[in-house]
Design a protein around this motif. Structure first.
Motif, PDB file in Angstrom:
ATOM      1  N   ILE A   1      43.249  38.025  27.902  1.00  0.00           N
ATOM      2  CA  ILE A   1      43.630  37.742  29.225  1.00  0.00           C
ATOM      3  C   ILE A   1      42.283  37.825  30.036  1.00  0.00           C
ATOM      4  N   GLU A   2      41.525  38.693  29.823  1.00  0.00           N
ATOM      5  CA  GLU A   2      40.337  39.163  30.521  1.00  0.00           C
ATOM      6  C   GLU A   2      39.247  38.228  30.263  1.00  0.00           C
ATOM      7  N   LEU A   3      39.299  37.670  28.642  1.00  0.00           N
ATOM      8  CA  LEU A   3      38.391  36.648  28.417  1.00  0.00           C
ATOM      9  C   LEU A   3      38.535  35.302  29.024  1.00  0.00           C
ATOM     10  N   PHE A   4      39.882  34.832  29.124  1.00  0.00           N
ATOM     11  CA  PHE A   4      40.279  33.797  30.011  1.00  0.00           C
ATOM     12  C   PHE A   4      39.310  33.567  31.369  1.00  0.00           C
ATOM     13  N   ALA A   5      39.643  34.829  32.018  1.00  0.00           N
ATOM     14  CA  ALA A   5      39.102  34.990  33.343  1.00  0.00           C
ATOM     15  C   ALA A   5      37.698  34.705  33.253  1.00  0.00           C
ATOM     16  N   LYS A   6      37.009  35.626  32.413  1.00  0.00           N
ATOM     17  CA  LYS A   6      35.617  35.495  32.384  1.00  0.00           C
ATOM     18  C   LYS A   6      34.937  34.494  32.027  1.00  0.00           C
ATOM     19  N   ARG A   7      35.456  33.317  31.297  1.00  0.00           N
ATOM     20  CA  ARG A   7      35.161  31.895  30.810  1.00  0.00           C
ATOM     21  C   ARG A   7      35.675  30.908  31.632  1.00  0.00           C
ATOM     22  N   GLY A   8      36.581  31.379  32.530  1.00  0.00           N
ATOM     23  CA  GLY A   8      37.014  30.221  33.281  1.00  0.00           C
ATOM     24  C   GLY A   8      37.905  29.128  32.601  1.00  0.00           C
ATOM     25  N   ALA A   9      38.437  29.509  31.469  1.00  0.00           N
ATOM     26  CA  ALA A   9      39.300  28.432  30.757  1.00  0.00           C
ATOM     27  C   ALA A   9      40.534  28.474  31.302  1.00  0.00           C
ATOM     28  N   THR A  10      41.300  27.519  30.987  1.00  0.00           N
ATOM     29  CA  THR A  10      42.739  27.163  31.550  1.00  0.00           C
ATOM     30  C   THR A  10      43.866  27.235  30.516  1.00  0.00           C
ATOM     31  N   PRO A  11      44.756  28.375  30.891  1.00  0.00           N
ATOM     32  CA  PRO A  11      45.894  28.287  29.789  1.00  0.00           C
ATOM     33  C   PRO A  11      46.935  27.287  30.737  1.00  0.00           C
ATOM     34  N   VAL A  12      47.471  26.627  29.718  1.00  0.00           N
ATOM     35  CA  VAL A  12      48.341  25.463  30.110  1.00  0.00           C
ATOM     36  C   VAL A  12      50.158  26.012  29.986  1.00  0.00           C
ATOM     37  N   HIS A  13      50.773  26.323  30.872  1.00  0.00           N
ATOM     38  CA  HIS A  13      52.119  27.128  30.512  1.00  0.00           C
ATOM     39  C   HIS A  13      53.158  25.853  30.380  1.00  0.00           C
ATOM     40  N   ASN A  14      53.989  25.951  29.246  1.00  0.00           N
ATOM     41  CA  ASN A  14      54.840  25.038  28.957  1.00  0.00           C
ATOM     42  C   ASN A  14      56.481  25.725  29.070  1.00  0.00           C
TER      43      ASN A  14
ATOM     44  N   TYR B   1      48.306  36.595  33.677  1.00  0.00           N
ATOM     45  CA  TYR B   1      47.022  35.729  33.906  1.00  0.00           C
ATOM     46  C   TYR B   1      46.675  35.674  35.412  1.00  0.00           C
ATOM     47  N   ILE B   2      47.820  35.548  36.288  1.00  0.00           N
ATOM     48  CA  ILE B   2      47.593  35.289  37.598  1.00  0.00           C
ATOM     49  C   ILE B   2      46.794  36.544  38.283  1.00  0.00           C
ATOM     50  N   ARG B   3      47.481  37.818  37.755  1.00  0.00           N
ATOM     51  CA  ARG B   3      46.651  38.987  38.245  1.00  0.00           C
ATOM     52  C   ARG B   3      45.376  39.126  37.926  1.00  0.00           C
ATOM     53  N   ALA B   4      44.940  38.670  36.679  1.00  0.00           N
ATOM     54  CA  ALA B   4      43.523  38.769  36.290  1.00  0.00           C
ATOM     55  C   ALA B   4      42.662  37.576  37.010  1.00  0.00           C
ATOM     56  N   GLY B   5      43.413  36.798  37.755  1.00  0.00           N
ATOM     57  CA  GLY B   5      42.514  35.712  38.439  1.00  0.00           C
ATOM     58  C   GLY B   5      42.337  34.409  37.739  1.00  0.00           C
ATOM     59  N   VAL B   6      43.224  34.340  36.532  1.00  0.00           N
ATOM     60  CA  VAL B   6      43.187  33.105  35.760  1.00  0.00           C
ATOM     61  C   VAL B   6      43.780  31.957  36.492  1.00  0.00           C
ATOM     62  N   LYS B   7      43.287  30.881  36.372  1.00  0.00           N
ATOM     63  CA  LYS B   7      44.050  29.733  36.928  1.00  0.00           C
ATOM     64  C   LYS B   7      44.911  28.952  35.752  1.00  0.00           C
ATOM     65  N   VAL B   8      46.106  29.265  35.980  1.00  0.00           N
ATOM     66  CA  VAL B   8      47.031  28.499  35.023  1.00  0.00           C
ATOM     67  C   VAL B   8      47.622  27.192  35.493  1.00  0.00           C
ATOM     68  N   ALA B   9      47.447  26.293  34.432  1.00  0.00           N
ATOM     69  CA  ALA B   9      48.259  25.002  34.779  1.00  0.00           C
ATOM     70  C   ALA B   9      49.370  24.753  34.148  1.00  0.00           C
ATOM     71  N   LEU B  10      50.123  23.867  34.457  1.00  0.00           N
ATOM     72  CA  LEU B  10      51.704  23.626  33.889  1.00  0.00           C
ATOM     73  C   LEU B  10      51.829  22.165  33.181  1.00  0.00           C
ATOM     74  N   GLY B  11      52.619  22.386  32.302  1.00  0.00           N
ATOM     75  CA  GLY B  11      53.013  21.349  31.567  1.00  0.00           C
ATOM     76  C   GLY B  11      54.394  20.994  31.222  1.00  0.00           C
ATOM     77  N   THR B  12      54.962  20.079  30.898  1.00  0.00           N
ATOM     78  CA  THR B  12      56.294  19.903  30.379  1.00  0.00           C
ATOM     79  C   THR B  12      56.397  19.838  28.861  1.00  0.00           C
ATOM     80  N   ASP B  13      55.168  19.750  28.015  1.00  0.00           N
ATOM     81  CA  ASP B  13      55.162  19.375  26.647  1.00  0.00           C
ATOM     82  C   ASP B  13      55.809  18.144  26.130  1.00  0.00           C
ATOM     83  N   GLY B  14      55.805  17.839  24.951  1.00  0.00           N
ATOM     84  CA  GLY B  14      56.544  16.546  24.583  1.00  0.00           C
ATOM     85  C   GLY B  14      58.017  16.675  24.625  1.00  0.00           C
ATOM     86  N   ALA B  15      58.600  15.329  24.702  1.00  0.00           N
ATOM     87  CA  ALA B  15      60.201  15.184  24.860  1.00  0.00           C
ATOM     88  C   ALA B  15      60.878  15.707  23.523  1.00  0.00           C
TER      89      ALA B  15
END
Length: 490
Positions: A289-302, A319-333
């Protein structure tokens, strides 16, 4: 063309989450030139004026992870853990042709647009008998609809048996394992060359297409393929998309292959940065989680897919508490059964409110809607995701005279908790109206349904045959599943 949206209730989703009553949005071509109080609207002339007095304007939502070929098999996959489920899903693709990929992408794209999504990340894997696995047909479908799309070509150069912790599979499944490897894996340089040719052929943001590398998952790729994909994305200034730690068996494989977490391995080989988005990111370690924040990569929540196939709960609050920008997806049908981003937003808000947890850190409506808008735009380098001057004019207009917004108490809360897509009145992409009065403007909806039905009927015999072959894998995969979780096979 110059367009004016007049007297709307504007939910900007800018960094301040500003809401503007009786607002106006001026559009010149593909971009917004004014967002603010209606009384300060710049002088025209405008080619079109839309009276939005009974409408709510929100940024077009960004579906940050899905698989368009899955739309033809919605509702039919068994409720099984991913490693078992995946054998059935991949089997369903083996006889798909270009016209099937077109029909499937058209069907899912129609559902997304009519439910307020203006951009989608399609992590595309199809049939290697087709050029670029059929991704070109999906791109054509999304262009025809007027849906902005990021198509990440799925790459994998490891044989199937190298990617999951099987324990001496039964002899009768050897043939199926070999077939899976043959259908999924390819030599490393061949994949890199194919991906570069794919980008050269289709990348055209002015036509709504971003084409980029999409390594399947860390454990399914050699380091050479992961590094080659990252180099390609950096050279072309493109995003890169990958699955990460969706299930516990995948995390186990990370330790087995690399002696570390899957995310840390990406960092150790120098490919983890702000251009990378990583679907699921469930079975991660606190240091990740700290590494996500440090590198600025985006986890995508499904969230729907994670629930449907029992993958687990992503640490979104952490993730949010660590300042990580989380994106959102549906995943496939095939693992969600729908492509409605309002469902994803609502689930992302609700499922992390566990009893006994600190309610001060439960997901708030504005946080969930940010995942579906500006965070997704950031992940893919798209100048959208908020209603603001200079941004691309990707806008959704919701009717206020619906049950979801009556009475109108808290517009953000009601968008997240009450809306299901039924209030969508109009959708603009690049300033063009692609949904009007709740209907597509560029494609006939009845024809979309006809093409999807026709494709599914043609595929029925092959799907029945391939599902029977996939079923032979279940005993070995079931043993693996219970072993990984420290239980006896039931």
């Amino acid at each position: 063309m110059k367009t004016l949206l007049r007297n709307a209730l504007i939910v900007t989703m800018n960094e301040n989450n500003d809401v503007i009553e009786h607002g106006a949005i001026a559009i010149d071509g593909k971009r917004m030139t004014y967002v603010g109080p209606a009384e300060w609207t710049p002088a025209g002339p405008f080619d079109r004026i839309i009276d939005a007095e009974r409408l709510i304007a929100i940024p077009g939502m960004i579906n940050s992870h899905c698989h368009s070929p899955a739309n033809l098999v919605r509702g039919m996959m068994p409720g099984r853990p991913l490693e078992i489920w995946r054998t059935y899903y991949r089997a369903s693709l083996r006889d798909m042709r270009e016209e099937d990929f077109y029909a499937s992408a058209l069907l899912g794209g129609m559902e997304m647009l009519k439910n307020g999504a203006t951009t989608v990340l399609d992590h595309f894997f199809g049939n290697q008998a087709c050029r670029f696995m059929g991704a070109g047909a999906a791109i054509q479908a999304m262009r025809d609809l007027g849906l902005r799309h990021v198509v990440a070509l799925t790459l994998s150069d490891k044989n199937y048996e190298e990617t999951i912790p099987l324990n001496h599979p039964l002899p009768q499944v050897d043939a199926e394992i070999q077939r899976m490897s043959a259908s999924e894996a390819k030599e490393t340089q061949a994949w890199i060359d194919d991906c570069e040719a794919f980008i050269e052929t289709f990348h055209a943001p002015e036509r709504l297409t971003i084409a980029c590398p999409g390594p399947s998952a860390v454990q399914r790729c050699t380091d050479r393929l992961l590094v080659g994909s990252a180099e390609l994305s950096r050279k072309r200034k493109l995003p890169i998309h990958i699955h990460l730690a969706e299930t516990k068996p995948q995390a186990v494989m990370g330790q087995r292959i690399y002696g570390t977490s899957l995310l840390r391995h990406l960092d150790e080989i120098g490919v983890l940065d702000e251009t990378m988005s990583l679907a699921h990111a469930i079975w991660v370690e606190p240091e990740d989680i700290e590494l996500f924040a440090k590198r600025g990569a985006t986890p995508v929540h499904n969230p729907a897919s994670n629930l449907r196939i029992g993958s687990g709960f992503a640490p979104v609050k952490e993730y949010i508490r660590a300042g990580v920008k989380v994106a959102l997806g549906t995943d496939g049908a095939a693992s969600n059964d729908g492509q409605n981003m309002f469902d994803a937003v609502r689930l992302a808000t609700l499922i992390h409110s566990q009893a006994g947890s600190d309610f001060n850190h439960w997901i708030a409506p504005q946080q969930a809607l940010a995942m579906a808008t500006r965070n997704g735009a950031r992940a893919f380098g798209i100048d959208a995701g908020a209603i603001a001057p200079g941004k691309l004019a990707d806008i959704v207009l919701l009717r206020r005279d619906t049950a979801a917004f009556t009475p109108l108490n808290d517009v953000l809360g009601q968008i997240v908790f009450c809306e299901n897509g039924a209030s969508v009145d109009a959708v603009l992409v690049d300033g063009e109206v692609v949904v009007e009065a709740g209907r597509l403007t560029k494609v006939d909806e009845a024809e979309v349904l006809r093409l999807a039905t026709q494709a599914r009927l043609r595929l029925d015999p092959s799907i029945a045959r391939e599902f029977a072959a996939a079923k032979t894998m279940e005993p070995s995969l079931t043993e693996m599943y219970f072993r990984v979780f420290g239980q006896k096979t039931q």
